[in-house]
Design an enzyme around this catalytic site. Structure first.
Site, PDB file in Angstrom:
ATOM      1  N   GLU A  16       0.764  -1.181  -0.068  1.00  0.00           N
ATOM      2  CA  GLU A  16      -0.009   0.082  -0.018  1.00  0.00           C
ATOM      3  C   GLU A  16       0.783   1.258  -0.100  1.00  0.00           C
ATOM      4  OE1 GLU A  16      -0.403  -2.579   1.960  1.00  0.00           O
ATOM      5  OE2 GLU A  16      -2.497  -3.195   1.723  1.00  0.00           O
ATOM      6  N   PHE A  33     -11.265  -7.649  13.998  1.00  0.00           N
ATOM      7  CA  PHE A  33     -10.411  -8.106  12.968  1.00  0.00           C
ATOM      8  C   PHE A  33      -9.972  -6.764  12.100  1.00  0.00           C
ATOM      9  CE2 PHE A  33      -8.622 -10.436   9.176  1.00  0.00           C
ATOM     10  CZ  PHE A  33      -7.556 -10.637   9.674  1.00  0.00           C
ATOM     11  N   GLN A  34      -8.756  -6.490  11.967  1.00  0.00           N
ATOM     12  CA  GLN A  34      -8.260  -5.631  10.956  1.00  0.00           C
ATOM     13  C   GLN A  34      -9.034  -4.155  11.185  1.00  0.00           C
ATOM     14  OE1 GLN A  34      -8.146  -7.342   7.266  1.00  0.00           O
ATOM     15  NE2 GLN A  34      -6.065  -8.109   7.578  1.00  0.00           N
ATOM     16  N   LYS A  68     -17.272  -1.163   5.442  1.00  0.00           N
ATOM     17  CA  LYS A  68     -17.658  -2.358   4.691  1.00  0.00           C
ATOM     18  C   LYS A  68     -19.239  -2.150   4.181  1.00  0.00           C
ATOM     19  CE  LYS A  68     -17.363  -7.128   3.589  1.00  0.00           C
ATOM     20  NZ  LYS A  68     -17.148  -8.504   4.005  1.00  0.00           N
ATOM     21  N   MET A 119      24.187   9.362   2.692  1.00  0.00           N
ATOM     22  CA  MET A 119      24.053  10.701   3.481  1.00  0.00           C
ATOM     23  C   MET A 119      24.317  10.608   4.739  1.00  0.00           C
ATOM     24  SD  MET A 119      23.751  13.600   2.874  1.00  0.00           S
ATOM     25  CE  MET A 119      23.151  14.511   1.502  1.00  0.00           C
TER      26      MET A 119
HETATM   27  C1  LIG Z   1      12.268   6.056   5.360  1.00  0.00           C
HETATM   28  C2  LIG Z   1      13.591   6.806   5.802  1.00  0.00           C
HETATM   29  N1  LIG Z   1      14.442   6.345   6.836  1.00  0.00           N
HETATM   30  C3  LIG Z   1      15.487   6.848   7.177  1.00  0.00           C
HETATM   31  C4  LIG Z   1      15.852   8.086   6.549  1.00  0.00           C
HETATM   32  C5  LIG Z   1      17.149   8.769   6.887  1.00  0.00           C
HETATM   33  N2  LIG Z   1      18.132   8.971   5.790  1.00  0.00           N
HETATM   34  C6  LIG Z   1      18.347  10.052   5.089  1.00  0.00           C
HETATM   35  S1  LIG Z   1      19.178   9.777   3.948  1.00  0.00           S
HETATM   36  C7  LIG Z   1      19.702   8.007   4.246  1.00  0.00           C
HETATM   37  C8  LIG Z   1      20.529   7.261   3.517  1.00  0.00           C
HETATM   38  C9  LIG Z   1      20.204   7.020   2.107  1.00  0.00           C
HETATM   39  O1  LIG Z   1      20.664   6.209   1.458  1.00  0.00           O
HETATM   40  P1  LIG Z   1      20.719   5.713  -0.185  1.00  0.00           P
HETATM   41  O2  LIG Z   1      19.426   5.437  -0.287  1.00  0.00           O
HETATM   42  O3  LIG Z   1      21.653   4.415  -0.375  1.00  0.00           O
HETATM   43  O4  LIG Z   1      21.158   6.882  -0.800  1.00  0.00           O
HETATM   44  P2  LIG Z   1      22.544   7.722  -0.615  1.00  0.00           P
HETATM   45  O5  LIG Z   1      22.680   8.834   0.379  1.00  0.00           O
HETATM   46  O6  LIG Z   1      23.711   6.640  -0.631  1.00  0.00           O
HETATM   47  O7  LIG Z   1      22.610   8.612  -2.027  1.00  0.00           O
HETATM   48  C10 LIG Z   1      18.926   7.673   5.513  1.00  0.00           C
HETATM   49  C11 LIG Z   1      19.106   6.424   6.054  1.00  0.00           C
HETATM   50  C12 LIG Z   1      15.257   8.599   5.405  1.00  0.00           C
HETATM   51  N3  LIG Z   1      15.361   9.816   4.965  1.00  0.00           N
HETATM   52  N4  LIG Z   1      13.849   7.894   5.237  1.00  0.00           N
END
Ligand SMILES: Cc1ncc(C[n+]2csc(CCOP(=O)(O)OP(=O)(O)O)c2C)c(N)n1
Length: 565
Positions: free
Chosen positions: A50, A112-113, A162, A471
């Site tokens: 979803e 449920f749900q 529903k 990042m």
């Molecule tokens: C759902 C979610 N969880 C955690 C984060 C925190 N976060 C920001 S950037 C990042 C790393 C992203 O890694 P990747 O997708 O490999 O991209 P890159 O930075 O290596 O280009 C994280 C964990 C986020 N933005 N979104």
């Protein structure tokens, strides 16, 4: 005409102009699914989760400007939508989320749900409904679409028990919608316009900050005319990129945490900031109380609650940018601001190295995204995930039109990249859609490869595979003394994975094979995944460390000692 609730819902969607629903079935929405084949004008796309459906609806809306629709069942189906809804909320995306719930006599019984979807969604939506009677459905859908798409757009949620799907009622489509207290500003107040014009005419170092609102408000042409008449340079927020062609002489690209040095310095030295359709959020403005306090600020936004929220406005104008910009353009004096622009150009020249694509043999992300930009025409749509690759896309790619860049700006949702690209491709079957994916973000929603394969959507996916949550690793390197914790990422073999889904895949680890792979993907009629094995530990520069002001932008690896998070 008497219809059951399920048919009223589907008939209402058609009246609103919906042609696609991204959905996932379950017990309480079966009465709706049961009637779906009777409404062949509605295309249902079966997603694999979803959250994917919610993001696909978001991508559909961003690519087309039309309302995006997602459907889910009760309980876990509804809760799986929450991230996508909050994401659409923070980026003001016109979307409609429909969930089923348990039958009316079971509401509140923890059956449920059952989940209190209305309660859960309430703080994440522009508006929501719990539809307790079939006879209210048509009006609720008409009103929901009106609210989602007018004023500041946003997500609206309708939860339907529903048995309401099975209840009969007269189908009456409302002629018009009128909502007490729902006021949509249009033209700007003439007194405030006059005040703004005085400030614009008197300014010596004015600056426009054009945000997502310019694109959502379909006012890019009006922005260009205003900038050209006044000779005022234009900066963009991340989501404002594309509101003015990046190759326009007055376009100076993105400001903010990873904005260019010249963008951040001009924002810090301007004597007038004209913020148009942006929220003045911290990622763009840096530390609020450190933001250029000598500048006067004109803030144009359709949502007056944005005024004075983060940065005090000298002239807050509540209005539709499409109307306010021509009001200003007609009244202001022509200007060129040659001296000011010369100053910005000089800063740009002196700091060009800080943002240039690195030379040398290493396969860098900057090089990959620049090639994707160069080897595609203006009609390409670029979707990103969140992280380093997202910032390099914003810095390096030449966005020339609105709705060309689709990115999660406000919520920063990893996992956005694949399902949103899917939705964008459904909305724009004729366009080439490239999804620039983080290897982390890709793995959050890669189940939607099945949807892409099944629907034969020709999405091109570039996995920026650095083997890290890039990042976060960068922050650990810069601000936590190289203490890498929980950022190294093991992965499946992405080429084999794509192959398992029947998707063409290419692996690239050398720089001189990048262009050929992009051309091969562009030429392929179906979906393609490219696993770009890029350098592992590149860092995004410039950076405004968290809590710093834009004027404290750091251009390269030598961070000042006092910088911390
Ligand atoms: C759902 C979610 N969880 C955690 C984060 C925190 N976060 C920001 S950037 C990042 C790393 C992203 O890694 P990747 O997708 O490999 O991209 P890159 O930075 O290596 O280009 C994280 C964990 C986020 N933005 N979104």
């Amino acid at each position: 005409m008497k219809l059951i609730g399920a048919d009223i819902v589907l008939e209402s969607l058609k009246r609103i102009g919906v042609d696609t629903i991204f959905g996932y079935p379950g017990g309480v929405v079966l009465p709706l699914y049961d009637r779906l084949p009777k409404h062949p004008e509605l295309r249902h796309i079966l997603v694999r989760h979803e959250q994917g459906g919610g993001h696909a609806a978001d991508g559909y809306a961003r690519a087309s400007g039309a309302l995006g629709v997602a459907l889910a069942t009760s309980g876990p189906g509804a809760t799986n939508l929450v991230t996508a809804i909050q994401n659409a909320m923070m980026d003001s995306i016109p979307t409609l989320f429909i969930t089923g719930n348990v039958a009316r006599n079971l509401l509140g019984k923890d059956g449920f749900q059952e989940a209190d979807a209305t309660g859960i969604m309430m703080p994440t939506v522009k508006h929501n409904y719990l539809a307790m009677r079939a006879r209210d459905l048509a009006y609720s859908f008409a009103e929901a679409a009106y609210i989602a798409t007018t004023g500041r757009p946003g997500p609206v949620h309708i939860d339907i028990p529903k048995d309401v799907f099975l209840e009969e009622a007269e189908f009456e489509w409302p002629e018009r919608i009128s909502i007490r207290g729902y006021h949509i500003p249009s033209a700007g107040d003439p007194g405030l316009i006059q005040h703004a014009v005085k400030l614009i005419d008197a300014a010596e170092q004015p600056l426009i900050i054009a945000g997502h609102g310019v694109i959502l408000g379909d006012a890019c042409e009006e922005l260009r005319l205003f900038a050209e008449r006044t000779g005022i340079p234009v900066l963009n927020t991340l989501l404002g990129l594309g509101s003015i062609p990046r190759n326009h002489i007055l376009s100076y690209g993105m400001m903010g945490m990873h904005g260019s040095y010249e963008a951040n310095m001009s924002a810090s030295n301007a004597d007038l900031v004209i913020a148009i359709g942006n929220r003045m959020d911290d990622r763009a403005m840096g530390r609020f109380d450190g933001f250029n306090d000598s500048a006067k600020v004109i803030h144009v936004d359709i949502d007056p609650s944005e005024h004075n929220k983060n940065i005090p406005a000298t002239v807050p104008i509540a209005g539709d940018v499409k109307h306010v910009l021509p009001q200003l353009t007609e009244a202001v004096q022509q200007n060129t601001h040659a001296k000011w622009i010369q100053w910005i150009n000089k800063v740009r020249e002196e700091h060009a190295h800080s943002i240039a694509v690195p030379e040398g043999p290493a396969l860098t992300v900057q090089y990959v995204v620049r090639c994707i930009s160069d080897l595609n025409d203006d009609d390409v749509i670029i979707v990103t995930g969140v992280g380093q690759h997202q910032m390099w896309v914003a810095q390096q790619m030449c966005f020339t039109r609105p709705r060309q860049l689709i990115s999660s700006g406000g919520l920063g949702t990893m996992g956005f990249e694949v399902p949103v690209a899917l939705g964008a491709q459904v909305a724009r079957p004729d366009a080439t859609v490239w999804s620039i994916c983080g290897d982390g973000g890709f793995q959050m929603t890669m189940q939607e490869l099945a949807t892409i394969a099944e629907e034969q959507l020709p999405v091109k996916m570039a996995i920026i595979n650095n083997g890290f949550l890039g990042m976060v690793r960068q922050w650990q390197e810069l601000f936590y003394e190289d203490n890498y914790v929980a950022v190294a990422l093991s992965q499946p073999d992405f080429v084999k994975l794509a192959d398992a889904y029947g998707i063409k895949a290419i692996r690239i680890s050398e720089r001189d094979r990048v262009e050929g792979a992009i051309e091969e993907a562009n030429a392929h009629p179906g979906p393609v995944l490219i696993d770009f094995q890029v350098e592992a530990e590149g860092n995004v520069w410039p950076i405004v460390p968290a809590g710093a002001a834009l004027s404290e932008t750091v251009v390269g690896p030598e961070l000042p000692n006092e910088v911390t998070t």
